[in-house]
Write a protein that holds these residues in place. Structure first.
Motif, PDB file in Angstrom:
ATOM      1  N   ARG A  88      56.852  47.569  63.796  1.00  0.00           N
ATOM      2  CA  ARG A  88      56.989  46.310  64.542  1.00  0.00           C
ATOM      3  C   ARG A  88      55.933  46.309  65.640  1.00  0.00           C
ATOM      4  NH1 ARG A  88      59.892  44.595  69.164  1.00  0.00           N
ATOM      5  NH2 ARG A  88      60.651  46.733  69.442  1.00  0.00           N
TER       6      ARG A  88
ATOM      7  N   GLN B 216      53.196  45.483  52.283  1.00  0.00           N
ATOM      8  CA  GLN B 216      54.539  45.352  52.843  1.00  0.00           C
ATOM      9  C   GLN B 216      55.195  44.130  52.211  1.00  0.00           C
ATOM     10  OE1 GLN B 216      52.933  44.990  56.787  1.00  0.00           O
ATOM     11  NE2 GLN B 216      53.556  47.055  57.375  1.00  0.00           N
TER      12      GLN B 216
ATOM     13  N   ARG C 268      55.730  50.638  58.103  1.00  0.00           N
ATOM     14  CA  ARG C 268      56.147  49.373  58.721  1.00  0.00           C
ATOM     15  C   ARG C 268      56.412  49.620  60.207  1.00  0.00           C
ATOM     16  NH1 ARG C 268      58.143  44.406  55.972  1.00  0.00           N
ATOM     17  NH2 ARG C 268      58.077  45.634  54.044  1.00  0.00           N
TER      18      ARG C 268
ATOM     19  N   GLU D 269      53.424  42.964  62.062  1.00  0.00           N
ATOM     20  CA  GLU D 269      53.740  44.294  61.548  1.00  0.00           C
ATOM     21  C   GLU D 269      52.454  45.025  61.195  1.00  0.00           C
ATOM     22  OE1 GLU D 269      58.197  43.954  59.662  1.00  0.00           O
ATOM     23  OE2 GLU D 269      56.505  43.494  58.335  1.00  0.00           O
TER      24      GLU D 269
END
Length: 370
Positions: free
Chosen positions: A198, A240, A196, A215
């Protein structure tokens, strides 16, 4: 979209494969993946020239200011010709071949575009540094500076400039990063993911810059001979979830249509870490299929992933049916790699999510990502 079936591309790939085969047949010794590898970050984000095959795989879903959704894939492959450095020889001498693929799925516009690049790691055209992550192929690149990932690539109609920060530490797959792909010595990889990241930056569409956020997921694997002789390809899922958790599943497919029992996956809790899953912990049922109008290859299209250890199941559905890459000018592999959406239940509660799925070897035995 750029077509990749040109005669020039076919000849180029043939020359590259001949070079690889010549190197392998000359007694060049690469190191097989073994258990007990001692990981060190950020060192292991860089290249590992002692291993024959390596890749850095970024996928993600982005949203622009108007709420439109885009999927992207940016991948760099390194194939070793020799584990020895060519220092002291001609500037044209190369230890590695580098390949890259860049794809964009415009979900709202219902269109998919991809491109590819290839080069020897010589005279600055391409390279992969050891000790730190910096990989480039003829103007496309991924680099990590100060812990931040920088991605750059372009193709006709699309240009990508992204920044990404990892929200979790690296997740080591298998046995502390030793991921078995089949029975026998060496049929494995050393494998971690940043599950993950950003992500923010600019996606330029037909000269119009779009500010995007979202993401991403990054896979980094290196190996020397990971596919077993009876394996033709795999199905890979990187998901995710809205709970802050992530799921990676890989299903190694044999020539006779069965799955290799060494298949499995990894569950990443919201707080980080990694829990290994065996093949029986994450069975997948194909619910529908899609046939490519360009190649005639039929791929699975929707799936139900059952997770008995987590008390639930996930329905995985592509955001676009056609996300097929035909890479005749680089790796010579045709595969499906696409953005997906996820819905289901875990521990008795509803869950949603997003991710990417990769399907290889459906058009014939695979030579490429392993």
């Amino acid at each position: 979209m750029r077509r990749s079936g040109s005669r020039r591309g076919t000849v180029f790939v043939a020359c590259l494969l001949a070079a690889i085969q010549a190197a392998w047949g000359a007694g060049v010794s690469f190191v097989p993946a073994r258990p007990g590898y001692r990981w060190s970050f950020p060192r292991d984000m860089g290249a590992h020239p002692s291993y024959r095959t390596e890749w850095w795989y970024y996928t993600g879903q982005l949203t622009d200011e108007r709420g439109r959704t885009y999927g992207y894939e940016l991948t760099f492959f390194r194939t070793g010709l020799s584990p020895a450095s060519p220092r002291g020889r001609s500037a044209w001498a190369a230890r590695d071949l580098l390949f890259a693929h860049f794809a964009v799925a415009d979900v709202n516009g219902r269109r998919f575009a991809f491109d590819e690049r290839a080069s020897r790691a010589a005279i600055g055209l391409a390279g992969a540094e050891a000790g730190r992550q910096h990989v480039w192929v003829r103007g496309w690149s991924t680099e990590v500076r100060g812990g931040r990932h920088f991605l750059s690539a372009s193709q006709p109609g699309w240009e990508l400039e992204l920044n990404a920060d990892a929200l979790k530490p690296p997740a080591l797959h298998g046995q502390r990063g030793f991921s078995r792909k089949g029975a026998g010595t060496g049929h494995a990889s050393l494998y971690y993911s940043l599950t993950r990241l950003r992500t923010w930056g600019t996606l330029r569409c037909a000269e119009r810059p779009l500010a995007v956020t979202g993401e991403s997921w990054m896979d980094h694997e290196f190996s020397t001979d990971s596919l077993a002789p009876d394996e033709v390809g795999w199905d890979w899922f990187g998901l995710q979830l809205s709970t802050g958790e992530e799921l990676m599943v890989y299903r190694m497919r044999r020539r006779n249509g069965t799955l290799d029992p060494k298949s499995g996956g990894t569950w990443v809790p919201a707080q980080g870490g990694a829990a290994h899953l065996r093949a029986g912990d994450c069975p997948a049922r194909v619910r529908s299929r899609w046939r490519s109008p360009r190649t005639g290859i039929t791929y699975p299209q929707t799936w139900t992933l059952t997770l008995p250890r987590l008390g639930g199941s996930l329905e995985v559905t592509p955001l676009l049916p056609d996300q097929e890459l035909r890479t005749g000018r680089s790796t010579g592999v045709t595969y499906w790699e696409g953005a997906v959406t996820v819905r289901g239940t875990l521990r008795g509660r509803s869950v949603t999510g997003r991710g990417y799925v990769e399907l290889t070897g459906y058009g014939g035995p695979l030579l490429g990502r392993t």
